[in-house]
Scaffold this motif. Structure first.
Motif, short mmCIF file in Angstrom:
data_model
loop_
_atom_site.label_atom_id
_atom_site.label_comp_id
_atom_site.label_asym_id
_atom_site.label_seq_id
_atom_site.Cartn_x
_atom_site.Cartn_y
_atom_site.Cartn_z
N GLU A 102 -4.08 5.52 -0.62
CA GLU A 102 -4.64 3.65 -0.69
C GLU A 102 -5.26 4.00 -1.97
N SER A 144 -3.11 -0.57 10.05
CA SER A 144 -2.85 -1.84 9.55
C SER A 144 -1.83 -2.48 10.62
N PRO A 153 7.49 7.71 10.51
CA PRO A 153 6.89 6.27 9.59
C PRO A 153 6.94 6.40 8.32
N ASP A 154 6.20 7.39 7.63
CA ASP A 154 6.12 7.85 6.10
C ASP A 154 6.90 8.21 5.80
N PRO A 164 -1.35 6.63 7.75
CA PRO A 164 -2.16 6.23 6.75
C PRO A 164 -2.67 4.81 7.38
N ALA A 165 -3.94 3.95 6.07
CA ALA A 165 -4.37 2.95 6.50
C ALA A 165 -3.22 2.30 6.71
N ARG A 166 -1.69 2.08 6.07
CA ARG A 166 -0.88 1.05 6.33
C ARG A 166 -0.22 0.94 7.62
N ILE A 167 0.14 2.22 8.03
CA ILE A 167 0.44 1.88 9.33
C ILE A 167 -0.11 1.94 10.48
N GLU A 199 0.98 -1.02 -0.12
CA GLU A 199 0.02 -0.30 -0.29
C GLU A 199 0.79 1.05 -0.31
N GLY A 200 0.77 2.02 -0.53
CA GLY A 200 1.67 3.91 -0.70
C GLY A 200 0.61 4.75 0.36
N PHE A 201 1.32 5.68 0.53
CA PHE A 201 0.91 6.72 1.80
C PHE A 201 -0.91 6.90 1.19
#
Lengths: 230, 227
Positions: free
Chosen positions: A27, B35, A76-77, B30-33, A23-25
């Motif tokens: 969606e 989850s 985290p990004d 963001p959704a990925r972090i 997944e990216g930043f």
């Protein structure tokens, strides 16, 4: 066509997407090729290696740096993007050695003695690799004398030291003194970083630069490199 | 995630983990972090081995920046002395989650998985805080049974309490260090450990809400406690 490919690599660095499953930043990107697949494709199509690094990875990371500075991106990004650059560089590195493209210089990085924190150092290492430097990571909890020996053996142009703790930042000073006593201080430019230190501290111990974060570290390294050329 | 051992129940707080990772109170990752945090919170129980130890010592006297505890233990800190001069006892504690989570986080970083490593490391930081909070609560119960109250927790390495004073903390704790040891530079191993001291005394605001940050001029201190 090449420009489109480079632009996609850049976009995937910004999104922090290594592979098509990621997944990216934003969606909704799962299934589209990630930076790894695109880098492989660029190599297959004979795209210039320096263009992949400069126009794809570095430009992407520069935008990530801006987003981090303005608060749009969080740690985290930024890490996801750094990880993406790291994965792409792993694919490129064997080809770089063959192509004769010169590194911008060698840097030894270490977290100083007594300090076991290395996330910041690892981020800086990836960003520097992505910016074209050869990085040798000595690890954490590294004693001054070990750094001196590594500088003597590896002959780097730069040394990066990290400290998160106020109790361990003194070892940066000790390392610089040990380098001076060994006659190696003039052979290497020293940049420091980490939560415990500051620009003022860097000046007080005679370091050549201070990077508040990984992006600044790259900028300072480039500036030091340019001053060496002059 | 519920952290459990023979006598510890403490819940991992996802919002707190987001805060540690830098996301502000109103910001959703963001959704990925998000989850990834959920996935780890659900699946890393086996990497967390909460262990603690504490001992309660009588305070013999306080002179300027020095605190004299029973057993010939002398602490040096103006901030700690100002607290303990109002107390009759001091609880000295250590809490840890062991080294398994830390080892996994290091391995992930070595494998270049920095987001995963950072998220796991952050979960470990929150977990050990929860274990230390639990121990603090337990000490509070012991104090309460005597009709006394406890202060907030203070650790070497903060304010004017030098990190080298860890040696004094561990001297006070004695043999049962919960498996935590000190490096030459007084860092704790496993890294996900918390040591500290808690004042015990008559219930009074100046103990229960003792906050040296109120009068401290280091306004940019990352560890500043909100008044």
């Amino acid at each position: 066509m090449t420009e489109d490919l480079l632009s996609l690599i850049k976009e995937n660095v910004i999104q922090g997407r290594i592979a098509q499953d990621d997944e990216g930043f934003d969606e909704g990107l799962v299934g589209q090729p990630g930076a790894s697949e695109l880098t492989e494709k660029a190599l297959t199509e004979g795209v210039n290696l320096e263009d992949i690094i400069n126009k794809g990875l570095t430009e992407g990371m520069n935008i990530v740096g801006q987003k981090f500075e303005t608060g749009e991106y969080y740690i985290p990004d930024m890490l996801a993007s750094a990880e993406t650059v790291g994965a792409a560089m792993e694919i490129l590195e064997p080809h770089l050695a063959q192509s004769g493209i010169k590194s911008k210089g060698k840097i030894l990085v270490a977290t100083v003695k007594g300090d076991l924190h290395d996330i910041g150092k690892n981020i800086v290492s990836i960003l520097l690799r992505g910016a074209g430097y050869t990085v040798k990571d000595l690890g954490n909890d590294i004693a001054p004398q070990t750094i001196v020996e590594a500088v003597r053996e590896e002959r780097p142009q730069f040394l990066g030291m990290s400290a998160l703790l106020t109790s361990t930042m003194i070892h940066m000073n000790n390392t610089i003194e040990a380098l001076t006593e060994s006659g190696l201080r003039d052979k290497v430019k020293i940049i420091i970083g980490g939560a415990a230190v500051s620009e003022e501290f860097a000046q007080s111990i005679g370091a050549n630069g201070y990077g508040a974060d990984g992006f600044q570290a790259v900028k300072i390294m480039d500036a030091l490199r340019n001053s060496m050329k002059g | 995630m519920l952290i459990t051992s023979t006598d510890i129940d403490a819940e991992i707080d996802k919002r707190q983990i987001c805060n540690y990772l830098g996301y502000c109170a109103e910001c959703e990752p963001p959704a990925r972090i998000s989850s990834l945090i959920d996935e780890y919170v659900e699946n890393v129980h086996h990497l967390i081995d909460p262990v603690h130890s504490y001992i309660i010592k009588d305070i013999e006297r306080v002179e300027n920046s020095y605190v004299f505890l029973e057993g010939s233990i002398v602490l040096k800190s103006r901030v700690i002395a100002r607290l303990l001069e109002r107390c009759c006892q001091a609880a000295v504690m250590v809490a840890t989650i062991g080294n398994q989570l830390e080892e996994m986080a290091c391995q992930l970083a070595e494998d270049g998985l920095m987001v995963q490593s950072a998220v796991l490391d952050t979960i470990g930081s929150d977990a050990v805080e929860r274990v230390a909070d639990f121990v603090q609560g337990r000490i509070g119960e012991v104090a309460s049974a005597q009709g006394l109250c406890v202060s907030p927790r203070f650790s070497p390495g903060y304010c004017d309490w030098n990190i080298t004073q860890q040696k004094k903390v561990f001297q006070a704790i004695g043999r049962n260090t919960a498996g935590v040891s000190l490096t030459e530079d007084c860092l704790m191993v496993p890294r996900k450990s918390i040591s500290g001291i808690i004042g015990i005394g008559r219930c009074h605001d100046s103990i229960e809400h003792y906050n040296p940050c109120k009068t401290c001029r280091k306004h940019d201190c990352q560890s500043r406690r909100v008044a």
